[in-house]
Write a protein that holds these residues in place. Structure first.
Motif, short mmCIF file in Angstrom:
data_model
loop_
_atom_site.label_atom_id
_atom_site.label_comp_id
_atom_site.label_asym_id
_atom_site.label_seq_id
_atom_site.Cartn_x
_atom_site.Cartn_y
_atom_site.Cartn_z
N GLY A 1 0.80 -1.36 0.01
CA GLY A 1 -0.03 0.07 -0.10
C GLY A 1 0.67 1.25 -0.12
O GLY A 1 0.37 2.46 0.21
N THR A 2 2.13 0.94 -0.01
CA THR A 2 3.12 2.21 0.17
C THR A 2 2.82 3.35 -1.00
O THR A 2 2.69 4.49 -0.63
N ALA A 3 2.50 2.73 -2.22
CA ALA A 3 2.49 3.94 -3.33
C ALA A 3 1.06 4.73 -3.27
O ALA A 3 0.92 5.61 -3.22
N THR A 4 0.29 3.84 -2.75
CA THR A 4 -1.21 4.40 -2.31
C THR A 4 -0.97 5.55 -1.38
O THR A 4 -1.59 6.67 -1.71
N MET A 5 -0.24 5.46 -0.32
CA MET A 5 -0.28 6.37 0.67
C MET A 5 0.69 7.44 0.21
O MET A 5 0.51 8.60 0.48
N MET A 6 2.01 7.08 -0.22
CA MET A 6 2.74 8.15 -0.88
C MET A 6 2.00 9.30 -1.73
O MET A 6 2.32 10.39 -1.66
N ALA A 7 1.10 8.56 -2.75
CA ALA A 7 0.43 9.51 -3.53
C ALA A 7 -0.53 10.56 -2.93
O ALA A 7 -1.13 11.60 -3.39
N ALA A 8 -0.98 10.07 -1.51
CA ALA A 8 -2.10 10.75 -1.00
C ALA A 8 -1.39 12.06 -0.27
O ALA A 8 -1.78 12.13 1.02
N GLU A 9 -0.90 12.98 -0.97
CA GLU A 9 -0.36 14.09 -0.34
C GLU A 9 -1.53 14.93 0.16
O GLU A 9 -2.54 15.18 -0.40
N GLY A 10 -1.39 15.23 1.49
CA GLY A 10 -2.54 16.26 2.15
C GLY A 10 -3.26 15.10 2.86
O GLY A 10 -4.06 15.72 3.82
N ALA A 11 -3.06 13.89 2.97
CA ALA A 11 -3.68 13.10 3.88
C ALA A 11 -2.47 12.35 4.78
O ALA A 11 -2.69 11.82 5.92
N VAL A 12 -1.35 12.33 4.37
CA VAL A 12 -0.30 11.80 5.18
C VAL A 12 0.76 13.04 5.42
O VAL A 12 1.20 13.64 4.44
#
Lengths: 433, 293
Positions: A90-101
């Motif tokens: 799920g790393t790429a999903t989280m990395m792409a979530a700028e503003g959420a992490v």
């Protein structure tokens, strides 16, 4: 009237007292149950007891996928925890979530010593500049498990060289000739036999440094190296030398029951195998093909990391930093490594474990550490950073099953998996640009 | 001759149907509307941005041969589940209807499996057919049959069909038994006196008189097979081996909650919704004609 006023005064006094002594409380959502769940709770209790400023509240939110979904749903509802456990795919999903992490290195502040962490462990979770984005919590790497008794019973020297797949192939021939029902089985086929196989032979799994270079990456695991490996495995499956038990770690039951001679599985399988196996077992490094490479590169990790979610106060981020520092401390980290079989995340914890004599008492528990750290990771062996990767693994599972069943040859199956996976990568690129 | 009850005024009838309308609106129209809206976008999982793609999600899906193959899988699966669960239920109901002693016990026992949740039913069947420790696998092995639903597509399909149909048999059994007991004994006795054997009586009298029940169960079971069998598939096969048991609703789940591809998942829900609506219309238009109320 008077009583109302005094009641209000009491309430006000209680509220202010509460504020004055308030600890900063942070939520930590994880995916662990059973023994691992107990160990997480123990870590959290130790942290809470060690100081009085912060309090961590841990909660179990289901398996890895369910925990990630719980975190996403909570974020959408504005109820996200401070710390969320996300599995490595799920790393790429989280990395792409700028503003959420919020990247871990920002939370940790200026005096954060990133060099204390083992490069090949944290490498999976760092930015191209080497900054830590999420905190590696539980990491393992695949190794080869050997049932020494079963080898011996079938006239094979249990100390036989199993460092290369060529040698393994010969042992499988002997085992099959001796009538062993299950010479070799595996867990997590995509992770071990494609993702790690690629890194171990320094062959790209995907373009753009396995996705670290950008979301315009394309899968590349249908090159001759991987086709040769999957082809050989397919032949072994047809000859009854490789027994496919399922997509997850179903094969573990077969190995622990003493039915299988060899088993490729995560190094974190240690606790379970040690508890159940009633035979002499041994950990060996994951085999490599000497025809493809003289010396193996390094394997990559699996497991999960902790992501810090956006939308909280400064005090809460201080609490997060304190907790992550606590987890990195040598005693806690060494204990975690020894209790669980997960890799230590700092060099100091690994050293401390060695000095305590743990590796001498539990032979083979350091194989994973050595295998991970033997070589400086290359662009092909740092890790994988691919969008929709959980689903791509599902596609790989389907296509590999076609090979094991004899419905497709290795080249056709991997070509198809690459094509189908690329379609998902393009969608991920669209969703995140 | 239809009886029509008429109300005076507007408010009383409105008040009477309001709860149903509200429930349908909240739990059906609103989510269905959301699904249709979302199917036009590719959103990111966290809801931070949405890209409008028009019918792009539908194009993406329908150009995927694996998604199209999933329709065939779903058709085979639903047909088998419906036929097996209704067929066995009818057979058991006919037997139970003829029982004189102990029918209460049989009925109670036959109803029990309905209380088992699909996911739990899946685990139960998975244990019995486990390729390594399963009881039935072991007996099949004694007979010389090597059961391996982990790699054999037909065996995997068979297993999920049996596990899905099993709990459903109870439900269908209840309705069939009630239907059978509502058939006037005099009609059957008259036919028996005229010399009609059991099979003839069943074919010409009982089955036609049961047709409203059969039709109702057909609609309900198809809907069940389409939507509620998710738990069974998830626990037993996860859609595999290869894509042998990936039915449409399972793909909605795996794209939405495993892949976090909410646009595609929403588009699939819309397609599934349209498909089931179409099937129900067909059932009412063509099969209901043959039903005798």
């Amino acid at each position: 009237m008077k009583s109302t006023v005094s009641a209000l005064a009491i309430v006000a006094a209680m509220v202010s007292a509460d504020v004055a002594y308030a600890q900063t409380e942070i939520e930590f959502w994880h995916a662990f149950t059973g023994r691992l769940g107990e160990l997480v709770a123990e870590q959290v209790d130790t942290f809470n007891a060690s100081q009085s400023d912060y309090k961590v509240v841990e909660s179990h939110k289901g398996n890895y996928s369910e925990t990630l979904n719980a975190g996403i749903a909570a974020f959408r509802a504005g109820e996200q925890p401070e710390l969320l456990m996300v599995f490595e795919v799920g790393t790429a999903t989280m990395m792409a979530a700028e503003g959420a992490v919020r990247p871990v290195f920002e939370v940790m502040g200026d005096d954060f010593d990133q060099d204390a962490y083992i490069g090949s462990v944290k490498g999976y979770y760092t930015s191209p500049d080497g900054d830590m984005l999420s905190f590696p919590y539980n990491s393992s790497t695949p190794v080869l498990w050997v049932n020494r008794d079963l080898l011996q019973a079938n006239g094979i020297d249990p100390d036989v060289d199993l460092s290369t797949w060529e040698n393994v192939g010969e042992v499988l021939d002997s085992l099959a000739a001796a009538g062993v029902d299950c010479p070799l089985t595996t867990a997590w086929q995509s992770w071990i036999h494609l993702e790690n196989m690629s890194a171990y032979h320094d062959t790209p799994f995907a373009t753009q440094d396995n996705g670290f270079g950008g979301t315009d990456t394309e899968l590349a695991f249908n090159s001759p190296a991987q086709v040769a490996h999957i082809g050989a495995m397919g032949e072994w499956a047809q000859d009854g030398k490789f027994i496919y038990a399922g997509r997850r770690n179903e094969g573990g039951a077969n190995f622990r029951a003493g039915e299988c001679a060899l088993f490729t599985e995560s190094s974190a399988g240690y606790a379970g195998i040690k508890a159940e196996a009633e035979f002499d077992f041994e950990v060996r490094p994951l085999p490599y093909w000497s025809a493809l490479k003289d010396e193996p590169q390094n394997t990559i990790i699996g497991g999960a990391s902790l992501w810090v979610m956006e939308g909280h106060t400064d005090e809460e981020y201080e609490a997060v930093a304190a907790f992550l520092n606590f987890l990195s401390s040598t005693d806690i980290q060494a204990k975690w490594h020894q209790d669980t079989g997960y890799l230590p995340i700092t060099g100091a914890a690994s050293e401390a474990t060695r000095e305590m004599g743990f590796y001498d008492e539990n032979p083979g528990t350091d194989i994973a550490v050595i295998q991970m750290t033997a070589n400086e990771p290359t662009g092909n062996s740092k890790g994988l950073r691919l969008g929709s990767f959980d689903q791509i693994r599902g596609i790989i599972d389907e296509e590999l099953e076609a090979v094991w069943a004899g419905d497709k040859d290795a080249q056709a199956a991997l070509d198809s998996a690459v094509e189908r996976g690329n379609a998902l990568l393009r969608r991920f690129e669209r969703a995140n640009n | 001759m239809e009886k029509r009850i008429t109300f005076k005024g507007v408010w009383l009838p409105l008040a009477l149907i309001a709860p149903q309308i509200v429930i349908t609106a909240v739990f059906f129209f609103y989510p269905a509307g959301q699904a249709i809206w979302q199917s036009l976008f590719i959103p990111d999982p966290f809801g931070l941005s949405m890209t409008y793609v028009g019918l792009g999600n539908f194009e993406f899906l329908l150009s995927d041969p694996f998604y199209r193959a999933s329709f065939v899988t779903t058709a085979i699966f639903s047909t088998l589940v419906t036929v097996v669960s209704m067929g066995v239920a009818l057979f058991l109901a006919v037997l139970a209807d003829r029982l004189i002693k102990g029918s209460g016990t049989y009925r109670t026992l036959l109803i029990w499996p309905y209380a088992v949740a699909p996911a739990v039913a899946g685990v139960l069947w998975l244990f019995m057919f486990n390729t390594r420790v399963g009881v039935i696998t072991w007996y099949l092995g004694q007979l010389g049959y090597d059961w391996n639903h982990v790699l054999n597509e037909n065996e995997a399909m068979g297993l999920v069909v049996v596990a899905s149909a099993w709990g459903r048999i109870s439900y269908n059994f209840l309705f069939f038994l009630a239907g059978l007991q509502a058939i006037p004994r005099s009609v059957i006795e008259a036919a028996a006196i005229d010399g009609a054997r059991f099979w003839t009586r069943f074919r010409t009298i009982v089955f036609p008189l049961l047709s409203p029940i059969t039709f109702f169960l057909l609609v309900v079971n198809v809907v069940y097979a389409f939507f509620e069998t998710f738990g069974v598939i998830h626990t037993i096969t996860s859609g595999g081996p290869q894509q042998a048991t990936t039915i449409l609703v399972y793909k909605v789940y795996s794209d939405g909650f495993v892949g976090q591809d909410l646009g595609s998942s929403a588009a699939q829900s819309v397609i599934l919704l349209a498909l089931v609506a179409l099937l129900t219309v067909i059932q009412f238009k063509f099969i209901e004609r043959r039903v005798h109320y």
